[in-house]
Every structure is written in structure tokens, then in C-alpha cells.
Design a protein around this motif. Structure first.
Motif: not given
Length: 123
Positions: A1-11
Motif C-alpha cells: 500500500q502506498v500513501e501519498l501526502v500533499e502539502s503546500g496549499g493555501g490562499t
């Protein structure tokens, strides 16, 4: 199983920039294509950009060409999306996805998905 974690979003304001990151677990990252999708409120999920396993081939939807850049660091199991000259229509939840093979062909080939990161472009 692969886990993908996004970051960097915002306004961000119109014309601004953001860089999204997606870190993948597992041992397959360097051998498979990666892609970024987005979903705006009330709309269907759409492809934004994709990159081959080696990074040598990329794909962009027409509306983001010349504004967004997808790139990857296989040594870090990370794929990025640099977004410049942001527009209100770029607002949405951005998802990272991992494919089943070395090249992106369609959304049906994406087998692992992150939970998404929200990008809001205000005018």
C-alpha cells in the motif's frame, strides 16, 4: 500500500504563486508516473499535469501550460507542482496520484490517491 501526502496549499491572491509537494511512501515511486488532479466546487475532478517515471516526459492541461510546472525528485519520493500566475479558476482541491506504469495515459491508470490540499485564489 502506498500513501501519498500533499502539502503546500493555501490562499493566494491573483497572480501569486504556490508550490505543492507530494511525498510518497513505498518502493515504487521512481518507476511509475505521477500526476496532479484538481477538483473545483461543483465540478468534476480534472487532470492538471502528469510526469513520467524518469521525469523526461510531462503533460499539462491547456489552461495551465506555461504557468504550472510539474517535476519530481525520485531520491526524495516527492513530486512537485509549481504554480505561477494563479487565477481564480485555479481554485480547488489538488490531489496527487500515482500511476501503475512509467507513463501517464489516463485517470484510470492512477491507482493511489492522496487526500488533497486546498488552493484558493482570491481576486
Amino acid at each position: 500500500q502506498v500513501e501519498l501526502v500533499e502539502s503546500g496549499g493555501g490562499t493566494v491572491q491573483v497572480g501569486g504563486s504556490l508550490r505543492l509537494s507530494c511525498v510518497a511512501s513505498g518502493q515504487t515511486f521512481s518507476s511509475v508516473a505521477m500526476a496532479w488532479f484538481r477538483q473545483a466546487p461543483g465540478k468534476e475532478r480534472e487532470i492538471v499535469a502528469a510526469i513520467s517515471a524518469s521525469g523526461g516526459k510531462t503533460y499539462y492541461r491547456e489552461s495551465v501550460t506555461a504557468r504550472f510546472t510539474i517535476f519530481r525528485a525520485n531520491s526524495k519520493n516527492t513530486v512537485y507542482l509549481q504554480m505561477n500566475s494563479l487565477r481564480p479558476e485555479d481554485t480547488g482541491v489538488y490531489y496527487c496520484a500515482e500511476g501503475s506504469g512509467p507513463y501517464y495515459t489516463s485517470v484510470d491508470d492512477m491507482i493511489y490517491w492522496g487526500k488533497g490540499t486546498l488552493v484558493t485564489v482570491s481576486s
